[in-house]
Design an enzyme around this catalytic site. Structure first.
Site, PDB file in Angstrom:
ATOM      1  N   ASP A 482      20.617 145.239  42.344  1.00  0.00           N
ATOM      2  CA  ASP A 482      21.387 145.315  43.584  1.00  0.00           C
ATOM      3  C   ASP A 482      22.886 145.195  43.366  1.00  0.00           C
ATOM      4  OD1 ASP A 482      19.717 145.682  45.787  1.00  0.00           O
ATOM      5  OD2 ASP A 482      19.006 143.627  45.700  1.00  0.00           O
ATOM      6  N   CYS A 483      23.251 144.648  42.236  1.00  0.00           N
ATOM      7  CA  CYS A 483      24.663 144.354  42.001  1.00  0.00           C
ATOM      8  C   CYS A 483      25.375 145.417  41.188  1.00  0.00           C
ATOM      9  CB  CYS A 483      24.790 142.998  41.322  1.00  0.00           C
ATOM     10  SG  CYS A 483      24.103 141.706  42.334  1.00  0.00           S
TER      11      CYS A 483
END
Ligand code: BGC
Ligand code: NOJ
Length: 806
Positions: A482-483
């Site tokens: 997600d990052c």
């Protein structure tokens, strides 16, 4: 240092020192009503949705830690204490918290008085049952006063914590007999209420928090408890609570038992009131009756234990390694069920208000539980598919109460659709229930239906239709990581990396999605084979071949697989980079996809992982860590080095390497990596590890962190399902396949003899493995020599399987 010990027979972890490095929690409930309970009775309850139907209040990240919960106060002739140590924190003569499967038992003893509280949510019951027993084990008579305590929440957890101008005026309760009813907002649009009952007559009660605690007091020193009285208060606004008050005299050896129920009930619109503003309490009364005596409670607890024993019985191993046994047989399976229920919503690290059911998370959770409760897996898959969009993309999350895609959190995480193929294929392999492919499921829940087969086909083509300049999948907002926000370029403080995408994103590509596509694309093609869709299969495989070629050509960095191309087409996860040269995800997914197995690149990638990423506490996500914030990479560079996605040990992805090592026949390495993060092996370093030694944490601080080995975010993480999948299907190697059970153990030398019971599609396989150290496997099925596939032969059959390695 240890704070307790495992009791494998009773399937409990028993904490004998209340000052654990962080609250060590358990989950109660398995359908509608849930509670989270810590080892000192902290925590809260909710009905179905921790965000929208919060029943009791909890303040996260509070000081002192973990304040607020289901408390009991004992006043033993002036000495006040609590069975769970907190909130009073008197030094107890004895303390224990037994966290079991779906129940917790907290025991305390002081000055010859013993208190035991059992907490659980019975099967098919919308409430938490608490059975409290006091026993006078001293030689003197004792005059005891007892107070219970819960604090109500106003249903919507976020509003409850923020909207004080309204909330402090709306609280309403009723008290009747030994029951406190919480009915805030019931007079208007809500048709539900909560209650806290006792099965013994009370000597008083309190429902107004300040009258009970006394102004400016904490939970540790309630005024009424200190005085040995109750205020008999009816709350009007402010903060309603429920507290029962009992007075009793106990002779030596005498016991006193009270059963409390913290329940939730609904009424039909036309049946809401008995008279003006008075709740129709029939439903609560019916529930209270179900547990009016100790036998009913004990019976329900037995049924709950039976339920769990039955679920766990689908995979049981007996080996020389107790830690392995307890991980596989009890705790890893239990945690997988809990993550299935909660996705990433409510834990002591997830507030219950932030996140619904994640599309990728929930699909992955299926691989940890579909062997236990395939029917629930089936329904979850259909719910997930029903939020998919027509072009194959997916909402990133949906709300459990409505099952609708969460528009605020959007989508465009280009890995999401592929995880649906993982869950569907895992379900098919487990159950052989091909009918799921014909189930019609809508798009975005709006009635436009398509079969589940069409849904997974759309998932497959969503990748094909979104390729970047190198023929690799476009990453979109991010992939599993997600990052890794390659199209975000956020310069605004506080802006969410999860919901912001500032660039069009037609260049940034993900090698991890490419690896995923090869794996789950092939599953799609196999599903086509089995459903007689040869043309689809051929077409799919030609796309997969192209993807493999693109990875070979553009994603091999010399010693490992690259991670991505960024917005400008520059390499990410390459020797050319200064930081973040090697990432774990693409090594795992490309090797699991079979890439480079023949020409040594897969082994080389694993060697690089061992050299660059492996640490005594697990494998870090990347190396070297990012030391500066980089606009083109996003949130990953926002974390200090060694934490979370920036080179933390992200336990969710370690099993990808474990599986890869197993696939390459590196049995010792696979098991070694397994043991580094499996919590039962970390029990002795609980001081450092901090979180529960019975469940996985999402992240352990990496080698670049201030304190490597320190874990955070236990319980709700894809780590649970993936590690269970890795250990059972790849190391122990009992792997469901479309036509039967595939036998492919990759056992380390230290395990010489194993017995496994695997229940599979209604048949039982009693498997014994004799490991004489060699790699040559001979397998016998019911006395006959057999290959590595045990063809499924029907329900009710009991098979004997013997596997010998020499
Ligand atoms: C975390 C991720 C998480 C994401 C979504 C990020 O801050 O680092 O692990 O998946 O938020 O909530
Ligand atoms: C946690 C999230 O729940 C999951 O969806 C994500 O894949 C990982 N973090 C990695 O960023």
């Amino acid at each position: 240092m240890k704070y307790g010990f495992f009791n494998d027979i009773d399937k409990e972890y028993i904490i004998n020192n209340p000052k654990t490095p962080y609250p060590w929690i358990n989950y109660l409930g398995n359908e509608n009503f849930f509670s989270i309970i810590s080892n000192t009775a902290g925590g809260y309850s909710f009905y179905k949705d921790a965000s929208k139907r919060r029943i009791t209040r909890y303040r996260y990240n509070n000081v002192p830690a973990d304040d607020g919960g289901k408390y009991f106060y004992i006043n033993d002739e002036g000495v006040v204490w609590s069975p769970g140590w907190k909130p009073v924190k008197n030094k107890l003569d004895e303390y224990a918290c037994h966290h079991g499967l779906g129940y917790s038992k907290i025991k305390g003893k002081l000055n010859g008085l013993k208190a035991e509280v059992l907490f659980f949510v019975p099967l098919d019951f919308d409430g938490e049952v608490q059975k409290l027993t006091l026993k006078n084990e001293s030689t003197e008579n004792k005059k005891i006063k007892l107070h219970s305590f819960v604090e109500w929440a106003f249903w919507n957890a976020l509003d409850d914590m923020t909207n004080f101008q309204r909330n402090l005026s709306i609280g309403e309760v009723e008290v009747e007999d030994s029951v406190v009813y919480h009915k805030t907002e019931y007079r208007e649009r809500r048709n539900h209420y909560a209650f806290y009952s006792a099965n013994q007559p009370i000597n008083g009660f309190d429902t107004d928090r300040e009258s009970f605690l006394g102004a400016y007091n904490g939970f540790d020193h309630p005024e009424q408890v200190a005085k040995g009285t109750s205020g008999n208060t009816i709350a009007h606004g402010w903060s309603p609570i429920a507290s029962h008050f009992f007075e009793m005299e106990l002779n030596p050896g005498e016991e006193y038992e009270v059963i409390f129920i913290l329940g939730y009930a609904e009424n039909k619109q036309e049946e809401k009131f008995l008279s003006q503003d008075v709740i129709n309490k029939a439903n609560a009364k019916r529930m209270i009756k179900e547990f009016s005596n100790g036998e009913q409670v004990d019976q329900a607890l037995t049924e709950l234990k039976q339920y769990w024993t039955n679920l766990l019985s689908h995979f049981q191993v007996k080996s020389e390694d107790d830690k392995l046994n307890r991980m596989v047989n009890i705790w890893n399976q239990y945690q997988s069920m809990i993550t299935y229920f909660f996705s990433r919503s409510a834990s002591y690290f997830e507030s219950g208000i932030g996140r619904g059911m994640g599309f990728r998370d929930s699909n992955q959770d299926i691989i940890g539980m579909c062997h236990m409760v395939p029917d629930l897996a089936r329904q979850r898959i259909i719910d997930l598919a029903s939020t998919q969009l027509k072009d194959g993309s997916a909402f990133h999350q949906y709300q459990p109460l409505t099952k609708k895609g969460n528009h605020e959190l959007g989508g465009n995480f280009n890995d999401d659709p592929l995880w649906l193929i993982l869950s569907v294929s895992a379900y098919l392999k487990e159950t052989g229930d091909w009918s799921i492919l014909d189930v019609e499921a809508p798009f975005d829940n709006n009635g436009n239906e398509s079969s589940i087969f069409e849904h997974i086909k759309l998932s497959f083509y969503h990748v094909v239709n979104n390729l970047g300049p190198h023929g690799l999948p476009l990453i979109g907002r991010a992939d599993w990581n997600d990052c890794l926000n390659l199209n975000c370029f956020s310069e605004e403080p506080g802006e969410s990396f999860q919901t912001t995408e500032n660039k069009k994103g037609k260049v940034a590509e993900s090698v991890m999605i490419a690896g995923m596509f090869v794996i789950y694309g092939e599953e799609f093609a196999r599903i086509c084979d089995f459903t007689n869709n040869p043309d689809e299969a051929i077409k799919a495989r030609s796309h997969i071949e192209k993807m493999k070629a693109a990875i070979d050509k553009y994603a091999w960095d010399g010693d490992w697989f690259m991670r991505a191309y960024d917005f400008f087409g520059n390499k990410v996860g390459s020797k050319e980079n200064e930081e973040g040269q090697i990432f774990i995800e693409s090594q795992g997914f490309c090797v699991m996809a079979g890439l480079g197995h023949e020409d040594g690149r897969a082994q080389q990638a694993m060697n690089s992982v061992a050299e660059r990423l492996s640490t005594p506490y697990g494998i870090v996500l990347l190396n070297p860590p990012f030391t500066k914030y980089q606009l083109n990479l996003g949130e990953i560079t926002s974390y200090p080095p060694g934490y979370k996605e920036n080179a933390g040990i992200f336990c969710h992805n370690n099993p990808w390497i474990i599986i890869s090592e197993a696939m390459l026949g590196n049995n010792e390495k696979a098991f070694d990596y397994y043991k580094r993060i499996a919590p039962a092996y970390l029990e002795d370093i609980s001081d450092l590890h901090k979180t529960e030694p019975y469940v996985y944490a999402q992240m352990i601080a990496g080698k670049d962190a201030a304190i490597p080995g320190e874990a955070k975010n236990s319980w709700l993480t894809g780590t649970a399902a993936w590690n269970l999948y890795a250990i059972t299907q790849y190391i122990l190697g009992i792997r469901p396949d479309y036509e039967g059970l595939r036998i492919d153990p990759k056992i380390p030398d230290e395990l010489t003899s194993l017995k496994i019971v695997r229940k599979f599609r209604g048949a039982i396989y009693n498997i014994s493995i004799e490991n004489n150290g060699g790699k040559k496997m001979t397998c016998y099925l019911d006395g006959q020599k057999n290959g590595s596939l045990l063809p499924y032969k029907g329900m009710g059959k009991i098979h004997d399987v013997k596997i010998i390695f020499e």
